[in-house]
Design an enzyme around this catalytic site. Structure first.
Site, PDB file in Angstrom:
ATOM      1  N   SER A  17       4.374  15.681 -38.139  1.00 16.95           N
ATOM      2  CA  SER A  17       4.872  15.210 -36.851  1.00 16.95           C
ATOM      3  C   SER A  17       4.443  13.756 -36.665  1.00 16.95           C
ATOM      4  O   SER A  17       4.819  12.898 -37.458  1.00 16.95           O
ATOM      5  CB  SER A  17       4.359  16.122 -35.731  1.00 16.95           C
ATOM      6  OG  SER A  17       4.978  15.836 -34.512  1.00 16.95           O
TER       7      SER A  17
ATOM      8  N   HIS B 278       9.272  23.487 -34.795  1.00 17.54           N
ATOM      9  CA  HIS B 278       8.414  22.350 -35.128  1.00 17.54           C
ATOM     10  C   HIS B 278       7.185  22.776 -35.920  1.00 17.54           C
ATOM     11  O   HIS B 278       6.614  21.980 -36.657  1.00 17.54           O
ATOM     12  CB  HIS B 278       8.005  21.619 -33.846  1.00 17.54           C
ATOM     13  CG  HIS B 278       7.324  20.321 -34.099  1.00 17.54           C
ATOM     14  ND1 HIS B 278       7.869  19.335 -34.899  1.00 17.54           N
ATOM     15  CD2 HIS B 278       6.132  19.832 -33.693  1.00 17.54           C
ATOM     16  CE1 HIS B 278       7.055  18.296 -34.946  1.00 17.54           C
ATOM     17  NE2 HIS B 278       5.984  18.579 -34.231  1.00 17.54           N
TER      18      HIS B 278
END
Length: 719
Positions: free
Chosen positions: A573, A688
Site C-alpha cells: 500500500s 486491499h
C-alpha cells in the site's frame, strides 16, 4: 533479548547522506513520462475488469505462477504457510459483549470464510472453550451462492440482540448491511437491509439507524465515500430517510456515530465530517434535530467516554475555548454534560507524551481509561482514573521490552484484555483488572518457529537531514558480519501507522529459521513517536520518509549485516510506494523488492478509487506547486532505462477497491517496456488485504518467500 547499539554511528555519517547528488539513478533528459492521462500508454490497465486488462492479468499470472510455483522450494513453503494460517492453536481474539460473554470471529481449515461464535468468560479462559456458533459465513456463502467475506457487526446496546452484519463481495471495502438476530441466530425477515456501498450505519434505537451510504448520483465525495448522513426509520427506503447532514464533494467522507455510557444509554448523536484525511469537524445532533458544530480542533479524535468524562486525543497544538493551551499528542478530558452545555468548560490534561513516547491504543472500561503508551518503540499499559482536577494513573505489571495492545474492555466492570508480543516472543493474552491492577495470563501461542540462538537489536541510522531513525534487526546471534546475510527490510512510513515489535509466525518459519535476517524500519511518516513524527514527512516533506528508509539500508550495509546482493525490501500500500521510491532512487542498494498492493502512479492517485482521500498525506497533483514535489518521487514517472533494477515481484488484487490495481499493473507494464524482468501476480479476490480466505493468504506468502529465496539466498540470484 533487545540491546541497543550506537557505537559505530559516527563512522557511518558520510555513507548515510542521501542528497540528490548521491542518488544512484542516472538523470535522464528523456521527455517526462505519463504526466497526463492522454500521455499514459497504459491507462487502459485501469479498467479494473475490462477484457483487455484481464487478459493481460491472466497472461502475467500464468507466467509468474509458473516461475515461482515451479521452484522446488515453493510447495514446502506453501505447506508451512498453510499450516500456520490455518492452525487451531492460535489465540482466538476476544470481544466482550455487554453482558460479559466473549465473542470471537474464527477462521481455520474447516471455516475458511469464518464463523462468529460465543462463549462465557470462564469457558474462554480454559484450554478448550465451549463455543456456540452465532453465524457461519461459510454456510451462508454456500447457501446463497455468494462470495461473502465477513467485515464485522454492529449491535444495538445494551441488549446487543439486533446487529447489522457487514458482508463484502470478495473482500471489497464496500459492504452490504443486513439485520441479524443474535438470539434466534437468523437474519430478520423484513429487517434493515442496506445494499452494497462504502460507508456505515449506527443504531439509534431498535427502529432507527444513522446511515451514510451511496444514495445515488451526487451523494459521494470525490474520494468515493458517502457525503450524506441520513436518519432511517424501520420500513423506510433509502430515498425516504431524512437527510441530517450533507458535506462537500471535496471532503473525504461524512459519517454518523453515537456516544453511549457503560450502561448503553445514548448520551450524544454525532456526525463526523472528514475534510481531509487528518482534518475533520464534529457535529452534534440535538434532540430537536438541529446540527451543531462542536468546538474541537480539526486534528483530534474522540477516544472514549469514562464515568461521564469525554476523552479526546489531540493531533495538533490547540488553544481551547477555555483559554487553555494543549500540545499535539495530549489526551484531554471534559465532563461531557457540562461541556455540551458550555464548550468553554475547562478541560483536564490526562496525559502528555514526551518526544520519544506515543499513545498507541486507548480503551475504556466502566470506570477507567486504559492506555498503551510506547517509549522508544517499547510498550507499557497505564490505567488512568478520572478526577475533577486531575487524572491519576498506575502501570500494569506486564512483561517489559515488548509490544502491548489494549483489547476489548468490559462495560460491567473494569476487566480488559491486553496482548503482549515481541519479535521472538509468541503472542500472549492477559486479562487485567484495571480497578485492582491484577493481571493474569489467560492464553499464549506456542512457538511457531525455532528461535533458538536468535536475538533482536535496535539500531539507529542517520537520515539525510541528520534525524536518527530507529530500526530493529532480528537475526541469529552468531550471524557473520561480512555482508553475506540474506536480509529482508520492511517499511511503511505513512498515515501515522506504527510498526511495533510483534511475533510473526510466517516471517519466523519462512525466513528467519532458514537463515534470513529480518529488519523493520521506523521512518518518519509513521506514528512511532506520535503526531509530530508523522507530520515531519507529510506532503512536501514526503521525500524525508524515503530518505529515512534508504538510510536504514545504507546503515545495514555499513555495519556489514548485509550487502546489495543480499538485501531485499518489502512493503504494501503506502509501503508499496516506499518500495517504488527505493527502486527508482537507490536501486544500487537492493537485489529484490516485494511490492504489495502499491501506490505507484502518484500523479493519478487522486483520480483512482479512494485516492482523493489521501491528499492530506501526499498533496494534490492538480495544484502545480504540489504536483512538482509529487512528480519528483512518483515511481511510475521515474522509472528509467539502463538502471540496475533487480527483478521485482509486484502483486495486487482485482477486488481492491481502496488502492486501485492499476497502480501495480502499470508499474509492471512500464518496467517490461523498459526491458526489465518482472514477476506480477493479481489475486482476483481479496480486497486491499490481498487475501479473501486463508488458502489465498498462504499462497501469497509462499510466492513472496519463494521469490525472496531465489533473489537473496541463491548465488547468483535467479530470474
Amino acid at each position: 533479548m533487545i540491546r541497543s547499539s550506537a557505537a559505530v554511528l559516527a563512522a557511518l555519517l558520510a555513507s548515510t547522506s542521501l542528497t540528490s547528488v548521491s542518488m544512484a539513478q542516472t538523470a535522464s533528459s528523456a521527455p517526462a513520462f505519463a504526466t497526463s492521462e492522454a500521455s499514459d500508454p497504459y491507462v487502459w490497465l485501469e479498467d479494473v475488469e475490462g477484457a483487455r486488462a484481464m487478459a493481460w492479468v491472466k497472461d502475467h499470472n500464468t507466467h509468474s505462477l509458473g516461475v515461482l510455483q515451479g521452484d522446488p522450494r515453493y510447495e514446502p513453503l506453501h505447506q508451512q504457510a498453510l499450516a500456520i494460517v490455518q492452525a487451531r492453536d492460535r489465540i482466538p481474539a476476544p470481544g466482550f459483549t455487554h453482558d460479559g460473554h466473549i465473542d470471537n470471529f474464527w477462521q481455520d481449515a474447516q471455516h475458511v470464510r469464518g464463523v462468529w461464535r460465543r462463549t462465557t468468560l470462564d469457558s474462554y479462559k480454559t484450554a478448550e472453550p465451549q463455543w456456540e456458533t452465532v453465524l457461519d459465513i461459510d454456510a451462508l456463502a454456500e447457501a446463497e451462492s455468494a462470495n461473502w467475506v465477513y467485515k464485522g457487526s454492529t449491535c444495538l446496546a445494551p441488549e446487543e440482540r439486533y446487529c447489522l452484519i457487514s458482508l463484502s463481495n470478495g473482500g471489497k471495502d464496500a459492504v452490504t448491511l443486513r439485520e441479524f438476530d443474535s438470539v434466534t441466530r437468523s437474519f430478520v425477515e423484513g429487517g434493515f437491509f442496506l445494499p452494497e456501498s462504502k460507508g456505515g450505519a449506527t443504531w439509534l434505537n431498535k427502529d432507527t439507524l444513522l446511515i451514510s451510504r451511496d444514495f445515488g448520483v451526487g451523494t459521494l465525495t470525490n474520494s468515493g465515500y458517502p457525503m450524506i448522513v441520513k436518519r432511517m426509520m424501520r420500513g423506510q427506503s433509502l430515498d425516504q430517510a431524512d437527510v441530517l447532514f450533507m458535506g462537500e464533494p471535496t471532503d473525504v467522507s461524512v459519517s454518523g456515530y453515537t456516544l453511549r455510557d457503560a450502561d448503553g444509554a445514548l448520551k450524544a448523536t454525532l456526525i463526523n465530517r472528514s475534510i481531509d484525511f487528518y482534518s475533520s469537524e464534529t457535529y452534534r445532533v440535538t434532540d430537536d434535530g438541529a446540527v451543531v458544530k462542536l468546538a474541537l480542533p480539526a486534528k483530534s479524535d474522540i477516544t472514549g467516554l469514562v464515568a461521564g468524562k469525554l476523552v479526546v486525543s489531540l493531533k495538533q497544538d490547540w488553544t481551547a475555548p477555555s483559554g487553555q493551551d494543549f500540545k499535539s499528542g495530549d489526551l484531554i478530558a471534559w465532563p461531557l454534560d457540562a461541556w455540551l452545555e458550555d464548550q468553554a468548560t475547562p478541560a483536564v490534561l490526562v496525559l502528555r507524551p514526551t518526544e520519544r513516547q506515543a499513545v498507541e491504543g486507548v480503551n475504556a472500561t466502566r470506570n477507567t481509561l486504559v492506555v498503551a503508551l510506547y517509549d522508544n518503540v517499547r510498550g507499557s499499559v497505564r490505567v488512568y482514573r478520572p478526577g475533577d482536577s486531575e487524572w491519576t494513573y498506575s502501570t500494569l505489571g506486564l512483561p517489559q521490552n515488548v509490544s502491548v495492545g489494549v483489547g476489548s474492555a468490559s462495560e460491567t466492570d473494569d476487566k480488559v484484555f491486553v496482548s503482549v508480543t515481541g519479535y521472538l516472543n509468541p503472542s500472549s493474552l492477559w486479562l487485567a483488572d484495571a480497578a485492582t491492577g491484577a493481571v493474569d495470563q489467560v492464553k499464549s501461542m506456542p512457538a511457531k518457529f525455532d528461535a533458538t540462538g536468535m536475538t533482536v537489536d535496535q539500531h539507529e541510522a542517520r537520515s539525510a537531514d541528520g534525524t536518527m531513525i530507529p530500526y530493529f534487526v532480528v537475526h541469529k546471534a552468531d550471524m557473520p558480519l561480512d555482508g553475506s546475510n540474506p536480509t529482508l527490510l520492511y517499511g511503511y512510513g505513512g498515515f501515522e501507522s506504527s510498526l511495533l515489535p510483534g511475533y510473526s509466525a510466517t516471517v519466523g518459519k519462512l525466513w528467519l529459521e532458514r537463515g534470513g535476517v529480518y529488519v523493520i524500519a521506523n521512518p518518519r511518516g509513521g506514528g512511532e513517536f506520535g503526531p509530530r513524527w508523522h507530520e515531519a514527512a507529510l506532503q512536501q516533506n514526503r521525500q524525508r520518509a524515503h530518505e529515512d528508509f534508504q538510510a536504514v539500508a545504507l546503515d545495514l550495509i555499513a555495519r556489514d549485516i548485509t550487502s546489495q546482493p543480499k538485501l531485499g525490501i518489502m512493503g504494501g500500500s503506502q509501503g508499496g510506494l516506499f518500495m517504488g521510491a527505493m527502486l527508482t532512487q537507490r536501486p544500487d542498494l537492493i537485489n529484490a523488492a516485494v511490492i504489495q498492493v502499491p501506490l505507484f502512479d502518484m500523479l493519478r492517485f487522486h483520480k483512482l478509487l479512494a485516492g482523493a482521500s489521501w491528499k492530506g498525506e501526499y498533496g494534490d497533483p492538480d495544484v502545480p506547486e504540489e504536483r512538482a514535489w509529487i512528480q519528483a518521487y512518483s515511481p511510475y514517472q521515474n522509472l528509467r532505462a539502463g538502471q540496475p533494477y533487480p527483478e521485482v515481484f509486484i502483486h495486487t488484487s482485482t477486488k481492491d477497491d481502496r488502492v486501485h490495481p492499476g497502480h501495480a499493473r502499470k508499474a509492471a507494464a512500464r518496467l517490461e517496456e523498459l526491458g526489465y524482468p518482472v514477476l506480477f501476480y493479481e489475486n482476483t479476490d481479496g480486497g486491499h488485504a490481498a487475501g479473501a480466505n486463508l488458502q489465498e493468504t498462504a499462497r501469497r506468502l509462499a510466492l513472496e518467500y519463494t521469490y525472496l529465496s531465489r533473489r537473496l539466498m541463491d548465488s547468483p540470484a535467479k530470474e
